[in-house]
Design an enzyme around this catalytic site. Structure first.
Site, PDB file in Angstrom:
ATOM      1  CG  ASN A  44       3.640  -4.239 -14.095  1.00 32.26           C
ATOM      2  OD1 ASN A  44       4.704  -3.740 -14.338  1.00 32.26           O
ATOM      3  ND2 ASN A  44       2.559  -4.355 -13.301  1.00 32.26           N
TER       4      ASN A  44
ATOM      5  CB  CYS B 246      -2.591  -1.698 -19.369  1.00 30.87           C
ATOM      6  SG  CYS B 246      -3.161  -2.870 -19.184  1.00 30.87           S
TER       7      CYS B 246
ATOM      8  NE  ARG C 167      -6.854  -7.703 -14.582  1.00 28.78           N
ATOM      9  CZ  ARG C 167      -6.325  -6.934 -14.025  1.00 28.78           C
ATOM     10  NH1 ARG C 167      -4.204  -6.994 -14.096  1.00 28.78           N
ATOM     11  NH2 ARG C 167      -5.904  -6.630 -12.755  1.00 28.78           N
TER      12      ARG C 167
ATOM     13  CG  HIS D 107      -2.287  -1.250   0.784  1.00 27.68           C
ATOM     14  ND1 HIS D 107      -2.728  -1.758   2.204  1.00 27.68           N
ATOM     15  CD2 HIS D 107      -2.855  -0.798  -0.339  1.00 27.68           C
ATOM     16  CE1 HIS D 107      -3.694  -2.167   1.145  1.00 27.68           C
ATOM     17  NE2 HIS D 107      -4.052  -2.045  -0.031  1.00 27.68           N
TER      18      HIS D 107
ATOM     19  CD  GLU E 257      -1.660 -10.711 -17.675  1.00 24.69           C
ATOM     20  OE1 GLU E 257      -1.678  -9.833 -16.982  1.00 24.69           O
ATOM     21  OE2 GLU E 257      -2.983 -10.663 -18.161  1.00 24.69           O
TER      22      GLU E 257
ATOM     23  NE  ARG F  92       3.104  -9.103 -10.460  1.00 24.89           N
ATOM     24  CZ  ARG F  92       2.129  -8.258 -10.910  1.00 24.89           C
ATOM     25  NH1 ARG F  92       1.996  -7.390 -11.391  1.00 24.89           N
ATOM     26  NH2 ARG F  92       1.017  -7.894 -10.490  1.00 24.89           N
TER      27      ARG F  92
END
Length: 550
Positions: free
Chosen positions: A433, A481, A321, A184, A410, A444
């Site tokens: 990512n 994105c 998505r 966060h 991805e 990641r």
């Protein structure tokens, strides 16, 4: 001069003195209660209620994504399993403080053990526990220190209740020793546009008052910099502040249009995206409706939430998505199976296909929301790996009334089969990512392999080029994105590889727009080829930097 490294959030640069977060309250002692169970339970009840009220007040003041995060924190205080555990510990003689510490600690360890998205929430639970214990003990909860001058905040980690209300006029940047890209601290710092570097080994060794240069783009913290380094950094900051951002749609210097879109996680980010000049939404994540629920939300509930976003972009496209659950975002009602390696398990389109009614309800809600608004809905499936999955998703979306259906790329398999996938799908959107994670075999969320998690790596760029080429050949749009789109120089390379739209967090749009305006399409293609020819990510960056127009 000492240089520390971590995971950068945003592209900003800051110079200032270190101010340390105070240490957390000491662990409550294990002494037996002298008040009796009933009195201790009453102390807990009042403390939990007051702490929840305080967090909700902060949520109302913060608004946006920060408000949502804090509301979710407040809900933790109402968890019946936690309250039952606290009461059981009090019944064995524990004090209110010790019972809360131990019960919340068990829950915290459980989340940390799960890892990923839920693991990052463990720190949130620690903060709730500390605030409740401070309330029981009648002492102030540790928080952001006060200062009359701007500073760089250094901490082990920051709680949402603190991060949400940081004053950007005083807090120049954030440096934490813990946290990852989905903590966060990282999420809320990005939303505020604050430079931040998380997961910095050695951050807690920085002495209070030490001057540091925080370069979020490079992911570095320079302590006790030289006079020359300070002057260079100050000049870069001044140049950025003085630069007049280009306005209007994203475009290259030769007029080639490159629409710049926003990534959104809920309707709360719509206003800031519009204010930043977003030309639509390139990634609307829908997980916020599902992650805190014990069952999938109804069609009506989903339609209302989707409409709140669509209403902000009349006449523009909103790329949604479909639910991306599994791996770091497990949902028991979607897949409760134990998996040795959930990142390679039943996630994304695989889990949706196994629970088709959940997908049907979501697509139905999106079609209904589109019918009631003027935005154009594009829907895409997450984690697609095969042509068969593409055909399944696009067929179902069209059956349920959505006319534009595409896929997230991805997985390297999808990139390598991009020509066949785009023969079926209406568009592709690259999630850099995960594409980087799977290409480089580097989790990641794992700090020890963070250096491999770099979308500048030529292997990743080569896969992006495969997708861009397939899009050009089939005349189908290809967007990005992932975080790569927010890196101005890398955005140029992506365009040179055939990417037609870029989507990012709202604070990044202005810098990307400015950088694109310096390059022609021919120049972007030259930059892409130079990056592809490099041996590693650092070499790719250096090659493109050397080609930057004056």
């Amino acid at each position: 001069m000492t240089t520390l490294s971590g995971i950068g959030v945003g592209r900003g640069l800051a110079v200032g003195p270190v101010l340390r977060m105070p240490d957390p309250l000491p662990e409550p002692p294990t002494t037996q209660s002298t008040l009796g169970p009933d009195a201790e339970k009453e102390r807990v009840m009042h403390a939990l209620a007051a702490t929840a009220d305080d967090i909700r007040a902060r949520a109302a003041k913060a608004g946006g994504m920060a408000g949502e995060v804090l509301e979710a924190q407040a809900l933790m205080m109402d968890d019946p399993m936690l309250k039952t555990d606290v009461d059981a510990r009090i019944d064995t003689g524990a004090t209110a403080e010790r019972a809360v510490h131990e019960a919340f600690g068990v829950f915290r360890d459980m989340l940390a053990g799960i890892g990923g998205y839920l693991g990052e929430r463990a720190a949130d639970l620690d903060d709730v526990s500390r605030r409740a214990i401070a309330r029981i003990a009648g002492v102030p909860a540790p928080g952001v220190p006060e200062s009359d001058v701007p500073f760089v905040l250094v901490a082990r980690d920051l709680a949402p209740a603190d991060t949400a209300l940081l004053d950007p006029e005083l807090v120049l940047a954030i440096v934490t020793s813990e946290g990852g890209k989905t903590s966060h601290t990282a999420i809320l710092a990005g939303e505020k546009g604050l430079p931040a570097i998380v997961g910095v080994a050695g951050a807690l060794d920085l002495a209070e008052g030490t001057t540091v240069i925080v370069d979020a783009g490079a992911g570095t913290v320079e302590a006790d910099p030289s006079a020359e380094a300070l002057a260079t950094a100050e000049q870069k900051i001044a140049d950025r502040a003085a630069r007049v951002h280009t306005t209007g749609p994203g475009a290259l210097a030769d007029g080639t249009a490159i629409p710049l879109l926003a990534n959104l996680g809920s309707a709360e980010g719509v206003d800031s995206a519009v204010a930043a000049g977003a030309e639509g939404v390139g990634l609307f994540r829908t997980e916020f409706l599902f992650l805190d629920s014990s069952s999938a939300p109804s069609v009506e509930t989903q339609k209302s939430a989707y409409s709140a976003v669509l209403a902000g972009f009349p006449g523009k496209k909103v790329v949604v998505r479909a639910l991306d659950a599994g791996a770091d975002k497990p949902l028991a009602f979607l897949n409760d199976a134990e998996e040795e390696n959930p990142a390679l398990g039943l996630r994304g389109i695989r889990s949706l296909r196994a629970s088709e009614q959940i997908l049907r309800d979501q697509l139905t809600a999106l079609a209904q929301a589109e019918a009631e608004n003027e935005a154009e809905v594009w829907v895409m499936a997450p984690m697609v790996a095969t042509v068969d999955e593409t055909r399944y998703f696009t067929g179902l979306a069209r059956e349920l009334g959505l006319t534009t259906a595409g896929v997230m790329v991805e997985v390297p398999a999808a990139a390598l089969l991009a020509d066949r996938i785009l023969a079926v799908a209406d568009f592709a959107s690259i999630g850099t990512n995960d594409l980087t994670q799977y290409t480089m075999a580097a989790d990641r969320m794992l700090g020890s392999v963070a250096s491999f998690q770099d979308p500048w790596h030529p292997a990743v760029l080569k896969l992006v080029g495969e997708i861009g080429s397939a899009g050009t050949t089939s005349d189908k749009p290809v967007g990005v994105c992932g975080e790569a789109a927010a890196d101005p120089k890398l955005a140029v390379v992506l365009v040179g590889l055939g990417v037609t739209t870029l989507s990012m967090s709202a604070p990044a749009i202005a810098d990307v727009r400015d950088e694109l305006a310096r390059w022609t399409l021919a120049g972007a293609r030259d930059a892409a080829q130079a990056a592809l020819a490099a041996e590693d990510a650092a070499g790719a960056r250096a090659a493109v930097e050397g080609l930057t127009p004056a």
